[in-house]
Scaffold this active site. Sequence first.
Site, PDB file in Angstrom:
ATOM      1  N   ASP A 269       0.823  -1.192   0.000  1.00 55.27           N
ATOM      2  CA  ASP A 269       0.000   0.000   0.000  1.00 55.27           C
ATOM      3  C   ASP A 269       0.861   1.247   0.000  1.00 55.27           C
ATOM      4  O   ASP A 269       0.669   2.177  -0.781  1.00 55.27           O
ATOM      5  CB  ASP A 269      -0.848  -0.037   1.283  1.00 55.27           C
ATOM      6  CG  ASP A 269      -2.100   0.745   1.127  1.00 55.27           C
ATOM      7  OD1 ASP A 269      -2.623   1.189   2.150  1.00 55.27           O
ATOM      8  OD2 ASP A 269      -2.540   0.917  -0.004  1.00 55.27           O
ATOM      9  N   ASP A 376      -9.467  -0.718   3.249  1.00 54.19           N
ATOM     10  CA  ASP A 376      -8.967  -0.401   4.585  1.00 54.19           C
ATOM     11  C   ASP A 376      -9.866  -0.980   5.648  1.00 54.19           C
ATOM     12  O   ASP A 376      -9.405  -1.604   6.603  1.00 54.19           O
ATOM     13  CB  ASP A 376      -8.903   1.112   4.779  1.00 54.19           C
ATOM     14  CG  ASP A 376      -7.893   1.737   3.850  1.00 54.19           C
ATOM     15  OD1 ASP A 376      -8.127   2.868   3.423  1.00 54.19           O
ATOM     16  OD2 ASP A 376      -6.888   1.068   3.571  1.00 54.19           O
TER      17      ASP A 376
END
Lengths: 458, 208
Positions: A269, A376
């Site tokens: 990420d 997330d």
Amino acid sequence: MITFMNNSDSEEEPCNERTSLMSAESPPVPSYQDGLQTAEAGEAQAHRKRRTGSSRSPNNIADGDMSDSGVPVRESALENEEEELTLKYGAKHVIMLFVPVTLCMIVVVATIKSVRFYTEKNGQLIYTPFSEDTPSVGQRLLNSVLNTIIMISVIVVMTVFLVLLYKYRCYKFIHGWLILSSLMLLFLFTYIYLGEVLKTYNVAMDYPTLFLVIWNFGAVGMICIHWKGPLQLQQAYLIMISALMALVFIKYLPEWSAWVILGAISIYDLMAVLCPKGPLRMLVETAQERNEPIFPALIYSSAMMWTVGMAKPDTAARGASQQTWDAAEDGRENHRSPLHADSQMSETRSPGPTRPITSFEELEEEERGVKLGLGDFIFYSVLVGKAAATASGDWNTTLACFVAILIGLCLTLLLLAVFKKALPALPISITFGLVFYFSTDNLVRPFMDTLASHQLYI
Amino acid sequence: AFFWLVSLLLASLIWFVSVHLSDQEDAKLQYGLLVFGAAVSVLLQEAFRFAYFKLLKKADEGLATISEDGRSPISLRQMAYVSGLSFGIISGVFSVINILADSIGPGIVGIHGDSPYYFITSAFLTMALVLLHTFWGVIFFDACEKRRYWCLGLVVASHLLTSGLTFLNPWYEASLVPIFIITLCTGLWAFVTAGGSFHNVLKCLSCK
């Protein structure tokens, strides 16, 4: 032992793609504090560029692509006011994100603790082919690392594929893909979930009722997520599908692989969002360039409603909130936007309402909330859920991970306010979460248990 | 809450290391180590409370400079209350949630000769501890603000005292009663520190 989920090979595929989409989408954690333009995916950005480009030009990474014809130059005096508004509303946005993340985690933990199905080992995903049932520790570690590599490469490939599709404007394909995967989530996974919950509580339900319930749930969900719907309903649906996805991950990822995957995905990420050639960054920038909304159903937005594609040109005045379903919130936002406009000395709003551009209303509304990618949500919930499932039945570990993740989210939002561009939301939270999980499980737990057995308090 | 957790982590680390380095069989030594671990933990908690105070002070200054009228939107007293409350909540939850979870399950309390009042006394103790943490937070922040270091010392000492009193469990008369007395006194002290007085209470009650 079944190593593949036979019946869900096809379902896992879109879901996983969806997940990778979601995790791909997770990095942009845009903050829509008033007046702040943060490089953010989608319309908001386009709008943002238009409104604040002039005052923030040096800081803005995507300033070049502003098609900002009508906005007069801002004075730097406005910057202070904007900063102030930022901080004032920054805290509010943090809370606006805390609530859904907490809700998602609560749902996941509650399910894990009560429904046995999600903690039973019943096979593994096709993406993690190596089993962890090996005799030696080294072999197990190797297998989990290999699983992680495969999973991450699948995610990378999917993300790159998505970015390519987006670049070459294959919108129909992307939308079809998204619709298919959300269909899968809303119907199939809900069916399985409901089945397991009913089994746990020994409640009988006949098929017609079940069909009715699931059909309604799924249909309303599809409409809410992909089209228009009341804001809170949409948020609720997004939370539910994140929780369902997280539960699937918790069930089908073997133990060590799960932890290694969590670690690896936060590194991925970080790189994908911050590196100049990262796929996610390219996605964000392409969306910006084209002044287009990014895909619906992949991002949780705290104060907005999403519509698919471009909305109809709306030449209504700014005050009209005909697109808002959640009148209370958006009404308030609406009041704020004229306020903010007034605070700017030079009139920047006059070109606004007369511009027949698409979705101006929504764009304006959109910047009042904060957006967080669904990936997330999913990975946070996976972490907390795994902690709840595997920490020897200890609630302290779960709580510690929960606090750690929230603090990480807080810090990320703070950084967002400072840097004002898209940031990966996973690394800080997941790092904190992992550190706290392992340390609480191994260090704090024996300590607290011994204290509690003597009924000592510290 | 995060800060409290970090302090707990460090304390457990110290305890863990000390346990593993020492003789596992000697019960008295283990108990001694436990006492030591608890004391270290208390000291670390207070140290982290101080660190949190410093952090909040910095944030407060930042907020004050940015705001329109030069004052921060949250007063230091409110921050003290919130910080004390959060310390209290997390410490209370950590102390009691496993007990609560076990209390749902089948079982008999104290079947091996321990006190049968384990659950209820745990509940009371936790309540006292949460309140105490809140009061300590208020007093602590105020003392740091006004630089009355003897107040600080008193807070730390009372924390140590409370923790020590819990070592007298299951002799509940000797531990619960003093702890509640300490809670009341600390509560009054915090009330006075936060600016309250008998006068204020009367005014509030008569809804002026």
